[in-house]
Scaffold this active site. Structure first.
Site, PDB file in Angstrom:
ATOM      1  N   CYS A 122      34.669  47.136  36.219  1.00  0.00           N
ATOM      2  CA  CYS A 122      34.962  45.755  35.858  1.00  0.00           C
ATOM      3  C   CYS A 122      36.466  45.513  35.861  1.00  0.00           C
ATOM      4  O   CYS A 122      37.133  45.573  34.827  1.00  0.00           O
ATOM      5  CB  CYS A 122      34.382  45.385  34.505  1.00  0.00           C
ATOM      6  SG  CYS A 122      34.544  43.623  34.153  1.00  0.00           S
ATOM      7  N   CYS A 305      32.462  38.767  38.030  1.00  0.00           N
ATOM      8  CA  CYS A 305      33.313  39.159  36.909  1.00  0.00           C
ATOM      9  C   CYS A 305      33.536  37.944  36.010  1.00  0.00           C
ATOM     10  O   CYS A 305      34.377  37.099  36.318  1.00  0.00           O
ATOM     11  CB  CYS A 305      34.648  39.697  37.413  1.00  0.00           C
ATOM     12  SG  CYS A 305      35.747  40.193  36.062  1.00  0.00           S
TER      13      CYS A 305
END
Length: 372
Positions: A122, A305
């Site tokens: 991430c 994201c």
């Protein structure tokens, strides 16, 4: 960690038993649960587990994720372990509690946030920590974006990237936010050492000179990479990832080996959204292969994201191979590069519910919604 009005929940509230979250279908009867953290892969359709057990297979799906390499930054393990230091990271279960405590107790000085070179779980998370800290200090009267020179706190973001984010559309928004909020950027700087109150960076712009920055608060994103048992196996490419085809997720050399998620060589951001989009493609193609048919499912690199830019607002980045936006809400005329409260509730409320109730059970297909 989930946020509440006071800051964060206790980390134990986010810890769940893997077995309790798995499907109860008879198809899972043969599954075993345990911490078999290493394995040996051989081309003879055999896997040797870390406890010595040998398991044969007709088709193999390899998805062990990647590892966090704290030791790859000199002095970092010691700095994180010492509860008295202002050094923390959200990337470890044993260290995440320290993050908000440090932010809450910080009253002034140099606050430094980092993003390393290489793969990261991430890639938006390093900025999430920074933006939430900035918002907390703003609300506490310790940081004034309109008058940074007279604020007791100075904020720096040291990133190995030459830009704020790898996708141009979202990078432009984040760069504008950075300038508006008075955050100093150190582009193409890779943290290599923590030494007392000094952070030492290698420069990635061709210069051999290292840069030392003093800090009063440091949030570090450790280096990450493939597990040794994957990297050293015949399944890995030169970078140490399972060498699969970008579209089909089948191994380039072994036709009965497949991979998805962080351990795969797929050239897209390593997120939960990515693997949930990859899983239906992998399953469909594997079933086609078992039946002797042509592979007919294709993965386009989709990943997402949800990037917190402040408490209550999220920039919802969704993109595919090549950094091309692939936005769920674009068809409704919504620009997802604009941070919105609705996206915040998607991240805070909907995504955790979907994760525990569907994602880990294999019934959530990312942008496809519910599957199977």
């Amino acid at each position: 960690m989930k946020h509440n009005k006071k800051g964060c929940t206790e980390r134990k509230e986010d810890q769940k038993s893997p077995k309790s979250r798995m499907p109860t279908s008879p198809l899972w009867t043969g599954c075993c649960y345990g911490k078999l953290r290493t394995a040996l892969f051989t081309p003879e359709n055999l896997v040797t587990l870390g406890n010595g057990d040998k398991v044969g297979y007709e088709h193999l799906v390899v998805a062990p994720g990647i590892g966090i390499k704290y030791d790859n930054i000199k002095g970092l393990p010691e700095a994180l372990a010492d509860q008295s230091t202002p050094v923390s990271t959200i990337y470890g279960y044993e260290t995440c509690d320290k993050v908000f405590r440090n932010i809450k107790e910080f009253r002034g000085g140099e606050a430094l946030f980092t993003l390393p070179t290489g793969v990261v779980k991430c890639a938006g998370a390093p900025q999430k920590a920074m933006w939430l800290a900035l918002d907390h200090w703003k609300k506490a009267g310790l940081y004034d974006p309109s008058n940074v020179a007279n604020s007791p706190i100075k904020i720096r973001f040291a990133t190995a990237l030459p830009v704020m984010f790898g996708v141009p559309k979202y990078s432009a928004t984040l760069e504008e936010l950075r300038k508006q909020r008075g955050v100093e950027a150190m582009f193409q700087h890779d943290l290599v050492e923590v030494n007392g109150d000094k952070a030492i960076f290698a420069r990635l712009d061709g210069s051999e000179e290292k840069v030392s920055k003093r800090f009063d608060l440091l949030h570090v994103v450790p280096k990450m990479g493939p597990h040794a048992f994957v990297k050293d196996s015949p399944l890995a490419n030169a970078a140490g990832f399972i060498d699969v085809e970008d579209a089909t997720l089948r191994h380039k050399k072994f036709a009965n080996v497949w991979s998805a998620g962080d351990a795969s060589s797929l050239p897209t951001a390593k997120t939960a959204a990515a693997v949930t989009s990859q899983a239906p493609v992998l399953v469909q193609n594997m079933l086609q292969s078992i039946e002797g048919k042509e592979l007919n499912a294709s993965y386009d690199g989709y990943t997402s994201c949800p990037l917190l830019t402040e408490y209550g607002k999220v920039l919802l980045a969704e993109f595919k191979y090549g950094g091309q936006p692939k936005e769920t809400f674009a068809k409704f005329g919504v620009d997802q590069a604009v941070p919105r409260r609705a996206f915040y509730h998607l991240k805070k409320d909907f995504f955790p519910w979907v994760y525990y109730n569907n994602m880990v059970k294999g019934t959530w297909g990312g942008p496809k919604g519910w599957v199977w």
